[in-house]
Motif scaffolding. Sequence first.
Motif, mmCIF file in Angstrom:
data_model
loop_
_atom_site.group_PDB
_atom_site.id
_atom_site.type_symbol
_atom_site.label_atom_id
_atom_site.label_comp_id
_atom_site.label_asym_id
_atom_site.label_seq_id
_atom_site.Cartn_x
_atom_site.Cartn_y
_atom_site.Cartn_z
ATOM 1 N N UNK A 225 0.834 -1.209 0.000
ATOM 2 C CA UNK A 225 0.000 0.000 0.000
ATOM 3 C C UNK A 225 0.866 1.256 0.000
ATOM 4 N N UNK A 226 1.927 1.250 0.787
ATOM 5 C CA UNK A 226 2.839 2.397 0.812
ATOM 6 C C UNK A 226 3.512 2.602 -0.541
ATOM 7 N N UNK A 227 4.027 1.530 -1.115
ATOM 8 C CA UNK A 227 4.732 1.626 -2.394
ATOM 9 C C UNK A 227 3.788 2.051 -3.513
ATOM 10 N N UNK A 228 2.554 1.541 -3.496
ATOM 11 C CA UNK A 228 1.585 1.900 -4.529
ATOM 12 C C UNK A 228 1.279 3.397 -4.480
ATOM 13 N N UNK A 229 1.080 3.906 -3.284
ATOM 14 C CA UNK A 229 0.791 5.348 -3.167
ATOM 15 C C UNK A 229 1.976 6.177 -3.627
ATOM 16 N N UNK A 230 3.189 5.709 -3.351
ATOM 17 C CA UNK A 230 4.373 6.419 -3.837
ATOM 18 C C UNK A 230 4.451 6.418 -5.355
ATOM 19 N N UNK A 231 3.904 5.377 -5.978
ATOM 20 C CA UNK A 231 3.870 5.294 -7.439
ATOM 21 C C UNK A 231 2.733 6.113 -8.044
ATOM 22 N N UNK A 232 1.921 6.738 -7.187
ATOM 23 C CA UNK A 232 0.802 7.521 -7.684
ATOM 24 C C UNK A 232 -0.411 6.698 -8.044
ATOM 25 N N UNK A 233 -0.450 5.455 -7.580
ATOM 26 C CA UNK A 233 -1.579 4.561 -7.869
ATOM 27 C C UNK A 233 -2.703 4.846 -6.874
ATOM 28 N N UNK A 234 -3.917 4.992 -7.374
ATOM 29 C CA UNK A 234 -5.071 5.159 -6.502
ATOM 30 C C UNK A 234 -5.345 3.858 -5.761
ATOM 31 N N UNK A 235 -5.521 3.938 -4.440
ATOM 32 C CA UNK A 235 -5.689 2.751 -3.600
ATOM 33 C C UNK A 235 -7.044 2.796 -2.905
#
Length: 303
Positions: A225-235
């Motif tokens: 979840x942390x890495x996805x948000x850093x990639x700009x992915x909507x979670x």
Amino acid sequence: MAIPHGKVFFGNSIVDAQDATLGVATSAVLYGLSVYTVFPVQVSAEGRTAFRLSDHYQRLVESCKIIGIDTFATQWTFERFVEVVREVVAANAPDREVYARATVHVDESIPGTRVRGLSTTVSIFLYDAVPIVPQDGMRLKTSVWRRIPDNAIPSRAKVNGAYVNSVLAKQDAIDSGFDDCIFLDINGHVCELSAANIFLVRGGVLITPDVTSDILDGINRRTILTLAREEGITVQERTVDLTELYIADEVFVCGTSAGVAPVHEIDGRAVGERRTGATTSTLHKRHQAALTGDEVHGWVTVL
């Protein structure tokens, strides 16, 4: 199979693996009254490191608190935990990635079905880092067994005895020709696999069951979840229906022993184009970098 490497911490010292044993009349054996955590230990030219060690220690503390084991937190500081992990790793001197399993066992003999005030023994051992699911695309089956609800045995506590639920579900999946299962809760919503958290991607959005969906609040889940948000992915963390998995663009799972692994089929239905998707690939690469210490999050402890 988790075959321990030669030296194990058990009780208060490093012993040979065959000497790290519990009596047949202990609560750990009779009732499965132990809690545990598993974390990877990486090996490189620079040395050995453990991933998110403080979080794994905290999970042991919280699992004990939920179940009512009241001796671990008073006897084991985080500093002591780290030092013992170092001793175990040094005693075995692994030359490749391994998993470390730390367990708090209630070792009181025949105390009946209770927990408070009982003695405990801590064990820590290493074993080969062999993934528990295929890494190149797995086939999943919705389990005929439902996930144990939080008001029966809490999923956020890693209780050894609770894994009978996972054994039943995974064995059913294997017997049916699949790699693993998908647990549903008592209301029919998606929880997780037998021992891994699950994610789906649809329309560029990363979706996963929330922590009130009878899931393990996985440390690797939090990492993704942390890495996805850093990639700009909507979670989105929310309730997930089974049919959402059927029409997802991508599905993958994560966990210490699962890694970040793609799912290519669910209940006979192809996931996307039966290949690893772009989001899964990106998060797999970021996760691997985090494990080896290339990511700057303070997640790696040098041993």
